[in-house]
Design an enzyme around this catalytic site. Structure first.
Site, PDB file in Angstrom:
ATOM      1  N   LYS A  53      -6.145  12.772   0.882  1.00 27.89           N
ATOM      2  CA  LYS A  53      -7.510  12.864   1.414  1.00 27.89           C
ATOM      3  C   LYS A  53      -7.715  14.212   2.107  1.00 27.89           C
ATOM      4  O   LYS A  53      -6.766  14.759   2.673  1.00 27.89           O
ATOM      5  CB  LYS A  53      -7.736  11.764   2.474  1.00 27.89           C
ATOM      6  CG  LYS A  53      -7.846  10.353   1.944  1.00 27.89           C
ATOM      7  CD  LYS A  53      -8.049   9.370   3.104  1.00 27.89           C
ATOM      8  CE  LYS A  53      -8.062   7.925   2.639  1.00 27.89           C
ATOM      9  NZ  LYS A  53      -9.235   7.571   1.815  1.00 27.89           N
TER      10      LYS A  53
ATOM     11  N   ARG B  80      -6.392  -2.096  -2.818  1.00 27.29           N
ATOM     12  CA  ARG B  80      -6.538  -3.159  -3.825  1.00 27.29           C
ATOM     13  C   ARG B  80      -5.194  -3.502  -4.474  1.00 27.29           C
ATOM     14  O   ARG B  80      -5.001  -4.618  -4.945  1.00 27.29           O
ATOM     15  CB  ARG B  80      -7.575  -2.741  -4.875  1.00 27.29           C
ATOM     16  CG  ARG B  80      -7.215  -1.510  -5.655  1.00 27.29           C
ATOM     17  CD  ARG B  80      -8.401  -0.894  -6.377  1.00 27.29           C
ATOM     18  NE  ARG B  80      -9.337  -0.233  -5.462  1.00 27.29           N
ATOM     19  CZ  ARG B  80     -10.474   0.331  -5.832  1.00 27.29           C
ATOM     20  NH1 ARG B  80     -10.840   0.310  -7.102  1.00 27.29           N
ATOM     21  NH2 ARG B  80     -11.258   0.919  -4.961  1.00 27.29           N
TER      22      ARG B  80
HETATM   23  N1  BES Z   1      -9.155   3.072   3.091  1.00 24.92           N
HETATM   24  C1  BES Z   1     -10.006   3.663   2.122  1.00 24.92           C
HETATM   25  C2  BES Z   1     -11.466   3.222   2.242  1.00 24.92           C
HETATM   26  C3  BES Z   1     -12.215   3.670   3.482  1.00 24.92           C
HETATM   27  C4  BES Z   1     -13.040   4.760   3.450  1.00 24.92           C
HETATM   28  C5  BES Z   1     -12.133   2.929   4.656  1.00 24.92           C
HETATM   29  C6  BES Z   1     -13.741   5.147   4.580  1.00 24.92           C
HETATM   30  C7  BES Z   1     -12.825   3.304   5.786  1.00 24.92           C
HETATM   31  C8  BES Z   1     -13.631   4.394   5.745  1.00 24.92           C
HETATM   32  C9  BES Z   1      -9.527   3.300   0.720  1.00 24.92           C
HETATM   33  O1  BES Z   1      -8.166   3.101   0.582  1.00 24.92           O
HETATM   34  C10 BES Z   1      -9.873   4.432  -0.183  1.00 24.92           C
HETATM   35  O2  BES Z   1      -9.342   5.478  -0.002  1.00 24.92           O
HETATM   36  N2  BES Z   1     -10.766   4.180  -1.130  1.00 24.92           N
HETATM   37  C11 BES Z   1     -11.199   5.169  -2.042  1.00 24.92           C
HETATM   38  C12 BES Z   1     -11.223   4.555  -3.418  1.00 24.92           C
HETATM   39  C13 BES Z   1     -11.462   5.538  -4.526  1.00 24.92           C
HETATM   40  C14 BES Z   1     -10.260   6.426  -4.693  1.00 24.92           C
HETATM   41  C15 BES Z   1     -11.750   4.768  -5.781  1.00 24.92           C
HETATM   42  C16 BES Z   1     -12.595   5.624  -1.626  1.00 24.92           C
HETATM   43  O3  BES Z   1     -13.387   4.779  -1.196  1.00 24.92           O
HETATM   44  O4  BES Z   1     -12.854   6.817  -1.685  1.00 24.92           O
HETATM   45 MN    MN Z   2      -7.138   4.944   0.152  1.00 22.48          MN
END
Ligand code: BES
Ligand code: MN
Ligand code: ZN
Length: 464
Positions: A246, A320
């Site tokens: 990230k 997931r």
């Molecule tokens: N933990 C994150 C989701 C999240 C985002 C929680 C902002 C709280 C605040 C999750 O694991 C994630 O990174 N999701 C990705 C999925 C994508 C790669 C399909 C996302 O939402 O960007």
């Molecule tokens: Mn994630």
């Protein structure tokens, strides 16, 4: 915050006595006529601070307008009290008193509102925040106050756990906390056992971290339960994104990625005191998602507990994968219902903001009921669609599915992914708290940081 139920708040020696009035309705409270200014009409949001100049046992009187009597509900009560408490905090009050002269069931909402507003995460500050330590309350059923206290403490525990730095709230620490809750039967599985149980999607996520994964299964049981329910909390103690790392601004708050787990731990603890007539399994597949030489990689193919194969499209869609195995595990317990709660997708946050959690599942009646319970619990759940098209986007050429689809409709896509790991004979709901679990700025009764999202709804649902 020490809560004392008294017969009458009027003679209590305290810093602030809160008095209230409905809009357009004469009040029988003589204090309103004696202390409140003539312009006090009882309109919602109205607030007057009066210094009593030693003419009264309390130092201040705070007059608040409740709005129209017919508009009163638990949410109005909770928000009103929370606002009043914030005002009392600004007056540096330590002890406050108020009276719920309207409806007995509002006592719970008042206590919960007061407790939420009085919260600050200051464990690591040498100079602690100012807090109210004593609350006197009258006009309530003492029993409802006991329940409210348990619920308020549960919210506080969930907020504390999610606010803790990842260096403290590790998978091992969550396991230790779970094992320390009296009244539950808890087992914790380590890496070898997780492998033996076939939870390879979960294990793959954990691989990149030096913190070992801990699979936590807590059980609250009673004789002849009305039904059997499993609640699963996403327990990513830190989500760096893994090799699909990230950017810094997105990673900053990713210690909150175990908010679902914090909720489940807090709810399970409260159940031991509320003692409802249901059997509840609290399940957390705790781990970290980190980039390293041992991380799982884009293009890897994982086999989940139910034998289905997953092509890793993006290592940041890790929640997931952990939930997939936890859902299989929960379904094998033979429960009637499964609820998972997870900070799962940024897409859910984009869709609903920090205001509402997304909810979806395999049974409309079950999902709609949870939406209703959320609404009177003071939380907002909004149903999102589960259409086949979202699933089609995750088709893989080399495995049963990929772990992500397109950028669009990400919350529903994640829901459709999870559905692959739920057996048809259980009612299942998935709650996405990505937007609601953690606030970057204060919102209504909440300060910055963790909110304990889901705790009130799950407690009310399980304790009905
Ligand atoms: N933990 C994150 C989701 C999240 C985002 C929680 C902002 C709280 C605040 C999750 O694991 C994630 O990174 N999701 C990705 C999925 C994508 C790669 C399909 C996302 O939402 O960007
Ligand atoms: Mn994630
Ligand atoms: Zn995550």
């Amino acid at each position: 915050m020490d809560i004392k139920v008294v017969d009458n708040t009027k003679d209590i020696v305290c810093d602030v006595l809160i008095i209230n009035k409905f809009e357009g309705k004469p009040t029988s409270n003589p204090l309103v006529n004696r202390f409140a200014p003539e312009s006090f009409t009882g309109k919602k949001g109205e607030m007057f601070v009066i210094h009593t100049q030693k003419e009264y046992p309390s130092t201040y009187i705070l007059a608040i307008g409740l709005g129209k009597e017919q508009d009163m509900d638990n949410n109005v009560v909770r928000e009103n009290i929370a606002k009043a408490v914030k005002k009392c905090l600004s007056l540096k009050a330590k002890s406050i008193a108020f009276d719920i002269e309207t409806d007995y069931t509002f006592g719970m909402s008042a206590i919960i509102g007061a407790s939420i507003a009085n919260y600050h995460f200051d464990k690591y500050k040498t100079k602690k925040e100012h807090r109210i330590s004593e609350v006197y309350i009258s006009g309530v059923v003492p029993d409802s106050i006991e329940t409210a206290k348990i619920c308020a403490d549960s919210i506080k525990l969930a907020r504390n756990l999610a606010n803790e730095p990842a260096a403290f709230a590790t998978p091992s620490k969550l396991a230790e906390i779970a094992q320390g809750i009296d009244g539950l039967k808890t087992v914790v599985y380590d890496e070898a056992k997780i492998k033996e149980l076939g939870m390879n999607a979960y294990l793959a996520v954990a691989k990149g971290s030096v913190e070992p994964p801990k699979f936590i299964h807590m059980k609250y049981s009673v004789d002849n339960p009305k039904k059997r329910i499993a609640i699963i909390g996403k327990g990513l103690c830190f989500d760096s994104g893994g090799l699909d790392i990230k950017p810094p601004s997105s990673m900053l708050t990713m210690r909150d990625d175990m908010s679902g787990a914090a909720c489940v731990l807090a709810v399970m603890k409260a159940l031991t005191k509320l003692k409802p007539d249901v059997e509840v399994h609290g399940i957390i597949a705790a781990c970290e998602n980190m980039p390293s030489g041992s991380s799982y990689k884009p293009g890897d193919i994982l086999t989940a507990k139910n034998g289905k194969t997953i092509e890793v499209d993006n290592t940041d869609a890790e929640g997931r994968l952990t939930l997939a195995d936890a859902l299989c595990y929960a379904c094998e317990l033979g429960v009637d219902e499964v609820v998972d709660i997870a900070t799962l997708t940024g897409a859910c946050m984009v869709a609903l903001g920090t205001v509402a959690s997304g909810i979806m599942g395999n049974n409309d009646e079950f999902v709609d009921n949870l939406v209703k319970v959320a609404s009177y619990s003071g939380e907002k759940f909004w149903k999102l669609p589960m259409w086949q098209e979202y699933r089609d986007n995750m088709n893989s050429d080399i495995a049963d599915m990929k772990n992500t689809g397109t950028r669009y409709g990400g919350a529903s896509a994640a829901g459709m992914f999870l559905k692959e790991f739920v057996t048809d004979d259980v009612k299942w709901a998935h709650i996405d708290i990505a937007g609601t679990a953690f606030l970057e700025k204060p919102q209504k009764e909440f300060c910055k940081g963790a909110t304990g999202a889901g705790v009130r709804t799950l407690l009310n649902y399980l304790n009905l």
